[in-house]
Each structure stands twice: as structure tokens, then as C-alpha cells.
Design an enzyme around this catalytic site. Structure first.
Site, PDB file in Angstrom:
ATOM      1  N   GLN A 125      30.256  88.598  22.658  1.00 20.74           N
ATOM      2  CA  GLN A 125      31.080  87.684  21.867  1.00 20.74           C
ATOM      3  C   GLN A 125      32.514  87.635  22.364  1.00 20.74           C
ATOM      4  O   GLN A 125      33.426  87.275  21.624  1.00 20.74           O
ATOM      5  CB  GLN A 125      31.046  88.092  20.391  1.00 20.74           C
ATOM      6  CG  GLN A 125      29.676  87.918  19.768  1.00 20.74           C
ATOM      7  CD  GLN A 125      29.712  88.108  18.263  1.00 20.74           C
ATOM      8  OE1 GLN A 125      30.296  87.321  17.536  1.00 20.74           O
ATOM      9  NE2 GLN A 125      29.090  89.187  17.798  1.00 20.74           N
TER      10      GLN A 125
ATOM     11  N   ARG B  34      26.018  82.289  14.098  1.00 22.19           N
ATOM     12  CA  ARG B  34      26.670  82.063  12.811  1.00 22.19           C
ATOM     13  C   ARG B  34      25.669  81.634  11.751  1.00 22.19           C
ATOM     14  O   ARG B  34      25.970  81.608  10.565  1.00 22.19           O
ATOM     15  CB  ARG B  34      27.737  80.960  12.893  1.00 22.19           C
ATOM     16  CG  ARG B  34      28.940  81.226  13.790  1.00 22.19           C
ATOM     17  CD  ARG B  34      29.550  82.552  13.565  1.00 22.19           C
ATOM     18  NE  ARG B  34      29.000  83.521  14.513  1.00 22.19           N
ATOM     19  CZ  ARG B  34      29.102  84.835  14.370  1.00 22.19           C
ATOM     20  NH1 ARG B  34      29.702  85.336  13.340  1.00 22.19           N
ATOM     21  NH2 ARG B  34      28.565  85.660  15.261  1.00 22.19           N
TER      22      ARG B  34
ATOM     23  N   ASP C  72      39.098  96.299  15.638  1.00 23.46           N
ATOM     24  CA  ASP C  72      37.975  95.364  15.513  1.00 23.46           C
ATOM     25  C   ASP C  72      38.032  94.357  16.658  1.00 23.46           C
ATOM     26  O   ASP C  72      39.084  94.168  17.264  1.00 23.46           O
ATOM     27  CB  ASP C  72      38.090  94.641  14.160  1.00 23.46           C
ATOM     28  CG  ASP C  72      36.810  93.904  13.813  1.00 23.46           C
ATOM     29  OD1 ASP C  72      35.784  94.125  14.489  1.00 23.46           O
ATOM     30  OD2 ASP C  72      36.841  93.095  12.859  1.00 23.46           O
ATOM     31  N   GLU C  73      36.936  93.687  16.934  1.00 26.47           N
ATOM     32  CA  GLU C  73      36.889  92.662  17.998  1.00 26.47           C
ATOM     33  C   GLU C  73      37.482  93.201  19.293  1.00 26.47           C
ATOM     34  O   GLU C  73      38.262  92.536  19.980  1.00 26.47           O
ATOM     35  CB  GLU C  73      37.647  91.395  17.572  1.00 26.47           C
ATOM     36  CG  GLU C  73      37.224  90.824  16.243  1.00 26.47           C
ATOM     37  CD  GLU C  73      35.903  90.073  16.303  1.00 26.47           C
ATOM     38  OE1 GLU C  73      35.223  90.112  17.369  1.00 26.47           O
ATOM     39  OE2 GLU C  73      35.534  89.446  15.291  1.00 26.47           O
TER      40      GLU C  73
ATOM     41  N   LYS D 205      29.113  95.079  11.031  1.00 27.41           N
ATOM     42  CA  LYS D 205      30.212  95.892  11.549  1.00 27.41           C
ATOM     43  C   LYS D 205      31.385  95.957  10.581  1.00 27.41           C
ATOM     44  O   LYS D 205      32.046  96.972  10.496  1.00 27.41           O
ATOM     45  CB  LYS D 205      30.678  95.368  12.894  1.00 27.41           C
ATOM     46  CG  LYS D 205      31.302  94.026  12.767  1.00 27.41           C
ATOM     47  CD  LYS D 205      32.101  93.611  13.939  1.00 27.41           C
ATOM     48  CE  LYS D 205      32.856  92.389  13.444  1.00 27.41           C
ATOM     49  NZ  LYS D 205      33.720  91.798  14.381  1.00 27.41           N
ATOM     50  N   THR D 206      31.615  94.883   9.833  1.00 31.47           N
ATOM     51  CA  THR D 206      32.715  94.933   8.867  1.00 31.47           C
ATOM     52  C   THR D 206      32.403  95.968   7.795  1.00 31.47           C
ATOM     53  O   THR D 206      33.274  96.710   7.339  1.00 31.47           O
ATOM     54  CB  THR D 206      32.935  93.561   8.222  1.00 31.47           C
ATOM     55  OG1 THR D 206      33.046  92.582   9.261  1.00 31.47           O
ATOM     56  CG2 THR D 206      34.205  93.544   7.410  1.00 31.47           C
TER      57      THR D 206
END
Length: 799
Positions: free
Chosen positions: A276, A629, A245-246, A58-59
Site C-alpha cells: 500500500q 476498500r 502508522d503507515e 492494524k488500527t
DNA sequence: GTTTCGTAAATTTTT
DNA sequence: TTTACGAAAC
């Protein structure tokens, strides 16, 4: 360039090792995207919601899209607003966009909600009744202020603590409730009632101090837009594109802000993953993802479900754990990386044993991965201590992230209080803090009567201090001290008008002879002085950064950064090495090797979270974050007993461990000497002695059959009951690693070093040992076993 | 009024 | 194990 290689080098921050792109055409980059990513990147106008699974790139999507907006759509950088969750993420994204463009994206508004709001508010402060040099209050400042309001309101601060009240008020602010609404929400709760009363006064008090707390930074812009349509109109036309974002972690105020700014043109890209969402406790509402689709008509929805990070094994585990949650938007991650190392589940005796095993294991794994590729993640910061000790002992380099913020240190805060006062003379919290250090003969009593006078004069403390000679009620020496202090601040202010933060700090430190003050404080004084020097060095470095278009004085900006940037991620420990941080902090990062430690009911999930189904679901999402992660190898560890808050608690495996797919798991346990509890605890005192042979020395890995006594491990079963909240009772009367408490036993003490037990006295909780220490400086000491934290002295093994 | 000592309480995650 | 607060001593 080849995107797929992007993460091959194991480093926690995924962009550090990105090769600099001198020039790469957009077409090449687009070719490297999968269809969903490409769809998101190529979407240039109108609302779009990107459901981005963990590790789905996504980044990359966000940065590429920003680059394309600038390059292809010819949108000026300064008309793009990009909001991230942390300062670190903001910095990373900016750097990445810069690399894609081959130049600095000057003028791009990128940052956290809080920092961007602060920036906006500096320009609009007057409209809201503040001035642009307003102070940002951290938790301590706010709590102190609330404490004062409580005292004034006649509340007993012991029964109603400022912290509790602050928490309730913050919750109300997050829900955008005003004091009345808060009072009505729970009219029978005394605490809530008191909080509502204080809340009512807090707003005006903050305004008087020309200060805002963290919540206000989000609320005030919303208020501004709500009450001043002209300001809304102006800011709506300020940006053509907004990216968030997020998004799953936005709260109500943040969402409102996005809606206010975005509804005009509708060019809003929201990127998030409901699985998340881990900040519900801070007011985040996943529901914003649905709200978004309703508020922004015609929202295009794109799902990124291809994971480029983890092995199939890791993803299976993640998918299976998260599948237990209800009400998900629903999404399953796929990967092309079939297979993978099994997940290692380790049972340890206690937290020290856990840490020791992990450190040894990571040492052993060094042939496969560099230390920089490894991370140890845990639920609470307190857990880091055991790891630090073991990493040090084994001389394995590590980096501890986030535990104590640099700017939270007392000595740093004290100095910054002076600077705050210079920037904002109305900042009474800063006044109170600064005048106390160094001691000026003004104690609590003097300060209180002076504060009353200041209030009568309708002046801030600093303003009143300038005229302290008129305060007849005060003793002469107090009056003089106040006058001198005010003069000191005013002189500093004159100096500040022409100087940068670093020289101002240096001058301040010299004036108040701070080095002397600290050194005289005692042994920690030297460390504190080191921190002060670091602060000055940081300020000097900071001054060199050129930030165009920023608001306010350099000193003001410096202070704002100190307040908003958690801890410029002030890392402790070594430059490179194994990373240690909380699971929350780990969001958005990745490592080839990840250890999730402390996987026990009551710790993870935390017992507090067990009170509600939502709480458990949020913990599970946190587990999901942790698992995802990991790129290649995942360790999951738990301890059968653990010191928490000074007490030894028994542990059973976390439900999240039980949720892991059995066929992808290999179980291990350490061979450590076991810490007794339960029925064995009566054995303390004389006969002692568990596990005859020194089991601790054995290399972890293979389950050893009888490591000692008649103890049996709790069964680790797939279908263990875990429906009812797990309430652990502390274990009485044991020491962590169980030295045999008999005469002649060699023990080790944290401070005094190794010694030999000479005798025992007392019993139960009061059991004492007499120890003759090897170091003659300490000689013989009587120690309370329950408190002394004695360990077996097993140095002889290696010696 | 300030310092020092002792006892008690407390520990989630972050902008 | 550390921090916070309160009481007694200075």
C-alpha cells in the site's frame, strides 16, 4: 464487546459507530484478537515491525497496544509518541484509545509527522535561527517566493516556472540533498541547475522570513538532532515509546527522525504494508521497512494476513492484481467471508454516461445498502465533476471529500495573510498578499520599488512599511498607503494580544470592509462572503477547544492548524450520502460498496506513471488500495471516451481491469448513445445522427446489442497487449453526448437551458450552431460546437 | 497605476 | 472548463 461486529454498519469512517466502551477489561479485548494481532499487541518492549495487510485490523492493534502501554505497563501517556499519516487518522486513533481507556489519553503525543515536527520545532526554533512564531509556508507562498528568487536571478519565468523549480527542490529535500548535491546530480539539465541556484538562496530567504515550508518541517528536526547532540539527547529521553502508522509511506527525513528518537530505547513499533505504498512521488521509500530491521537490532516481525473486511471475491481480485508487482515483501490475505457478489466491470460511453450509470446503479442498490455505505473512488480530483452533476441531477445525497481545500480559497487565504503578518512580522509573502486586498493603490511597480528599499534597509516589508515616510523614492500616496497598512497591522496585533482568533478576524473584516470588497467583486462575491463567515464560525468553534501544553499564542496555533490540516476535511455536498474521493485519500477507509471509476489506460494508470516500471508498480498498488476498500461489492468502470483538459480522449480499459480474475467478473455496458470518434468524426455537420433511438433513457445493466450505428466496442480481452505505454491522441471535433446536429434538434446548454437548433455554419473545429433557447432571456445564440458542451435535451422523456 | 479584456496554457495523488 | 498571464484601455 465483539470486535467482529465493529464494521457491520456501513460508514466510511470506521470508528464513528463504535459503541462507547465504558469499561472492558483488557483480557476480553485480547481474547478477541487473532494470534498475530495478539502477538503485536502484547509486545511491549523493543522494536517491532508489523506487516499489516489491508483490513487486517492494524488500527485495532495500534490502539489496543497504546491502551495497554498506559494501562498495563504504566507508561505515562505523555511519554508515548504516535505518528499517523493524516490528521484524520490521528484524531480517530486518539478517540479510540480514549474509548478503550474510558478517559481522554491526556498528554499523548499523537499526530502527523508534520504537526508533531512543528510542535517540536516551536520549542527548538531559536537553536535553528528561527523564532517560535515562525510561519508555515504552503505551496503558494513557497512558489511565490521561488518566483521572486527566479526573477532576481534573471531567469525567464516562462521557461523556468516556479512550480517546476519548486518540485525539483522539494524532491531534493525529500532525498535530503543539499543544493550542491542537487546541482551535481544532473549537471546538464538547465532546469535542475536553476533549481539548485534557487535552492541555495531559498534556505536563507525562508529564514529571513522566519518561515518553513512543508519539507522543512521534516528536515529541520533532523538537522537539529544532527548538529545539536544535546537536543537529541533531550528529545531521546522525552519519549519511552514510539509508534508509527503507515510506515511504508515514510520518506528519508521521516525515517531519520524515527531513528533519532527511537534508537536510544528501541521501543518502536512500525506498522505498514509495502503493497500500500502509494506516495513514492512524494519521496516515500518502502525501503525504510528493510532499513528499520537493520537499524533496530532484534526487530520482531509480525504479519497480519487475516482480512476482516472483504469477501473472497474482492480479495481474489486484490491478490491477483498486486501479484503482478515485483520485489514485494510478499503476503497473501485470507478471509473467512467466502463467496461474495461478483465484481461488475462496466463499459460506458463517456464520463457523463459513466457517472449517470453509476448513480442509477447506486440508487437501485439502495435496497441493499444505505448511501452512506457507498463510495465512488477515482484517480484524479478532476473526475469528481461529472459525478457531482449526476448526483445532483438525481437528487442523490453525496459528500465530496478533499477536492478543494477550504483554506486554499482565495478569500480565506487573503484574510489569513493578515493574521500571519500579525503573528510573524517578517512574513513577507503574507505582506504581499495582504496589502493587495483590498486595493490600496499599490501595484506591482510600487511594490517592487518598495521591496528594493526594504532590502536596502535590511528590514522586512512590514518593518519597512512602518517607516515608509522615509522612502523618498516612493510617491506620496504610496508612502501613505504603506504607513496606513502598517498601522492597521500593528493595531490588529495589539488587539490580537488580548483576543481570540474569532474576534480578531471579525475586527479585521470590519476594518477592511471585506464584505463590501467581496460583494463588489461580482457574482461569486456572495459565495466568497459565505466562506468568510464560515471561516469566522470555524475560528470561534476552534477557540473553545482547550489544548493543553500547546505552544505559542492562540492565533499562532490557529494558523498552524490552518496550514497543516489539509482541509479540516472540509466536505462539500450533503451531510450524509455517497462518498466521493480520490484513491489516495481513501487509504485506510472502507465501505461495503466501492466504485472505482475511470479505469482507463492513461488515467489509471496515469500516463505519466507509465514512464517507469516503478511508476506502474505504484499505480498498481493504488489499484490494490482501491480494491481492498470494498467490503462486499466492487464496481469497476471505464469510459470509451473522456474529456480531459478540455479535450476528448479515447479510452481503453486499464491494465488493472484486465488483471482481475475473469471468473469473478461480470461485464456490463451502458446502452448510451455512443459518442463517435475515429472514422465517424467526418460525419459532423449535416447529416449527423447516431443511434436513431434515444438510447440514453435505457436502464443500464443489460448489454444492449446495437445501441447505434456501426460502432463496435473495443474487445475486452484478458490478454490484450499492454506492455507499451498507451498514448492516446485527442479526438477532434466531437461533442460529448452527441446531439444530432441538425435543424430542429432539441439541445441543452449548461447555462442557457434547452433550445432548438436553428441552423449550422462553419465546419470542422469551427462548426457553429445557432440555437433558439426556450428562456426568452437568452433568445438566439451562436455557439461554437467544440466548446459549448451541448447535450441532447432528453427531458422530454421524463416530462 | 489599475482595470478589463482577451488569449493561452494547463490539469496527479497530499502534509 | 478554469485559471493565469499579458496587452490594451481607462
Amino acid at each position: 464487546m465483539r470486535w467482529s461486529r465493529e464494521n457491520d454498519v456501513g460508514r466510511p469512517v470506521s470508528t464513528d459507530y463504535l459503541p462507547a466502551v465504558s469499561h472492558t477489561s483488557d483480557a476480553d479485548l485480547l481474547d478477541s484478537l487473532n494470534p498475530a494481532q495478539r502477538e503485536a499487541v502484547e509486545h511491549l518492549h523493543g522494536p517491532i515491525l508489523v506487516l499489516a495487510g489491508a483490513g487486517s485490523g492494524k488500527t485495532r492493534v495500534l490502539t489496543l497496544r497504546i491502551a495497554r502501554l498506559i494501562e498495563e505497563a504504566r507508561v505515562p501517556a505523555d511519554r508515548i509518541l504516535a505518528v499517523t499519516f493524516t490528521n484524520k487518522a490521528a484524531g480517530e486513533m486518539k478517540a479510540r484509545v480514549g474509548r478503550l481507556l474510558g478517559r481522554d489519553p491526556a498528554g499523548l503525543w499523537i499526530g502527523t509527522f508534520h504537526s508533531l515536527s512543528a510542535r517540536l520545532l516551536r520549542r527548538e526554533a531559536e537553536v535553528l535561527g528561527f523564532t517560535r512564531n515562525f510561519t508555515i509556508y504552503d505551496e503558494d507562498d513557497r512558489n511565490a517566493l521561488i518566483g521572486r528568487l527566479l526573477t532576481e536571478g534573471g531567469y525567464d519565468k516562462k521557461k523556468i516556472t516556479p512550480r517546476a523549480v519548486a518540485g525539483i527542490i522539494s524532491g531534493a529535500k525529500n532525498r535530503m540533498q543539499d543544493p550542491d548535491e542537487l546541482a551535481r546530480s544532473n549537471p546538464f539539465d538547465m532546469l535542475v541547475k536553476a533549481a539548485a541556484v534557487v535552492y541555495e538562496q531559498l534556505g536563507p530567504a525562508l529564514k529571513t522570513a522566519n518561515a518553513m515550508d512543508f519539507d522543512d518541517l521534516l528536515l529541520h528536526p533532523v538537522k537539529l538532532f544532527h548538529e545539536h547532540p544535546d537536543r537529541l539527547e533531550a528529545w531521546r529521553h522525552r519519549f519511552d515509546h514510539i509508534l508509527v502508522d503507515e510506515f511504508q509511506d515514510t520518506n528519508l527525513a521521516q525515517y531519520r527522525l524515527v531513528r533519532f528518537l527511537g534508537l536510544g530505547h528501541g521501543n518502536v513499533m512500525a506498522v505498514g504494508d509495502d503493497d500500500q505504498s502509494i506516495y513514492g512521488w512524494r519521496g516515500a521509500q518502502v525501503g525504510n521497512m528493510r532499513e528499520f530491521q537493520q537499524d533496530f537490532r532484534g526487530t520482531q516481525v509480525v504479519r497480519l494476513e487475516m482480512n476482516y473486511r472483504s469477501t473472497q471475491v474482492v480479495l481474489d481480485a486484490a491478490n491477483q492484481v498486486i501479484a503482478q508487482n515485483k520485489g514485494r515483501i510478499g503476503k497473501t490475505l485470507h478471509t473467512t467471508r467466502s463467496g461474495g457478489e461478483p465484481i461488475t466491470v462496466l463499459a460506458a460511453a463517456d464520463e457523463r454516461d459513466e457517472a449517470e450509470w453509476i448513480v442509477r446503479e447506486l440508487q437501485a442498490r439502495r435496497q441493499d445498502w444505505a448511501y452512506e455505505s457507498m463510495a465512488v473512488l477515482y484517480r484524479t480530483n478532476a473526475q469528481s465533476r461529472a459525478f457531482e452533476e449526476q448526483f445532483r441531477r438525481a437528487a442523490v445525497p453525496y459528500r465530496l471529500i478533499g477536492a478543494i481545500s477550504f483554506y486554499d480559497r482565495r478569500e480565506v487565504k487573503d484574510l489569513l495573510a493578515y493574521l500571519r503578518l500579525v503573528v510573524n512580522p517578517k512574513d513577507d509573502e503574507a505582506f504581499v498578499r495582504a496589502i493587495a486586498v483590498p486595493k490600496r493603490g499599490i501595484g506591482e511597480a510600487s511594490l517592487n520599488s518598495f521591496a528594493l528599499i526594504a532590502r536596502r534597509w535590511n528590514k522586512s516589508l512590514l518593518e519597512a512599511a512602518r517607516q515608509a515616510d522615509a522612502a523618498q523614492d516612493l510617491r506620496p500616496n504610496v508612502r501613505n498607503a504603506l504607513l496606513a497598512f502598517a498601522e492597521l497591522i500593528d493595531r490588529l496585533a495589539q488587539f490580537a494580544a488580548i483576543e481570540a482568533p474569532a474576534p480578531i478576524l471579525e475586527r479585521l473584516i470590519e476594518t477592511i470592509e471585506y464584505e463590501k470588497v467581496l460583494i463588489e467583486e461580482g457574482p461569486e462575491g456572495a459565495d466568497r462572503w459565505e466562506n468568510v463567515k464560515e471561516l469566522v464560525a470555524g475560528a470561534a468553534e476552534w477557540s473553545e477547544e482547550v489544548e493543553e501544553g500547546a505552544e505559542g499564542t492562540a492565533l499562532g496555533r490557529f494558523l498552524e492548524e490552518a496550514a497543516l490540516i489539509a482541509a479540516p476535511d472540509k466536505e462539500q455536498g450533503d451531510e450524509e450520502g455517497v462518498t466521493m474521493m480520490t484513491l489516495h485519500t481513501a487509504k485506510g477507509l472502507e465501505w461495503p460498496v466501492v466504485v472505482m471509476a475511470g479505469m482507463e489506460e492513461g488515467l489509471f494508470p496515469l500516463s505519466r506513471a507509465l514512464e517507469s516500471p516503478e511508476g506502474i508498480e505504484e499505480e498498481r498498488r493504488l489499484a490494490y488500495v482501491g480494491i481492498t476498500r470494498s467490503r462486499d461489492k466492487l464496481y469497476v468502470t471505464w469510459a470509451r471516451s473522456r474529456r480531459r483538459g478540455g479535450q476528448l480522449m479515447p479510452g481503453i480499459t486499464s491494465r488493472f481491469v484486465e488483471d482481475l480474475p475473469a471468473e469473478r467478473v461480470e461485464e456490463k455496458r451502458t446502452s448510451a448513445l455512443f459518442t463517435p470518434f475515429g472514422s465517424r468524426s467526418s460525419g459532423w455537420g449535416g447529416q449527423g445522427g447516431y443511434g436513431g433511438q434515444g438510447g440514453r433513457g435505457g436502464q443500464g445493466g443489460r448489454p444492449s446489442k446495437s445501441s447505434g450505428g456501426d460502432w463496435r466496442p473495443p474487445e475486452w480481452t484478458k490478454d490484450a497487449p499492454s506492455a507499451s505505454p498507451y498514448q492516446a491522441e485527442p479526438i477532434e471535433n466531437t461533442s460529448q453526448t452527441a446531439p444530432r446536429l441538425v435543424k430542429g434538434e432539441r439541445v441543452r446548454h449548461r447555462k442557457f437551458g434547452s433550445g432548438v437548433i436553428q441552423g449550422l455554419s462553419g465546419g470542422g473545429k469551427d462548426l457553429k450552431v445557432t440555437v433558439l433557447f426556450a428562456d426568452p432571456e437568452f433568445g438566439t445564440k451562436n455557439l461554437l460546437v467544440a466548446y459549448a458542451g451541448l447535450e441532447r435535451d432528453d427531458d422530454w422523456e421524463s416530462a
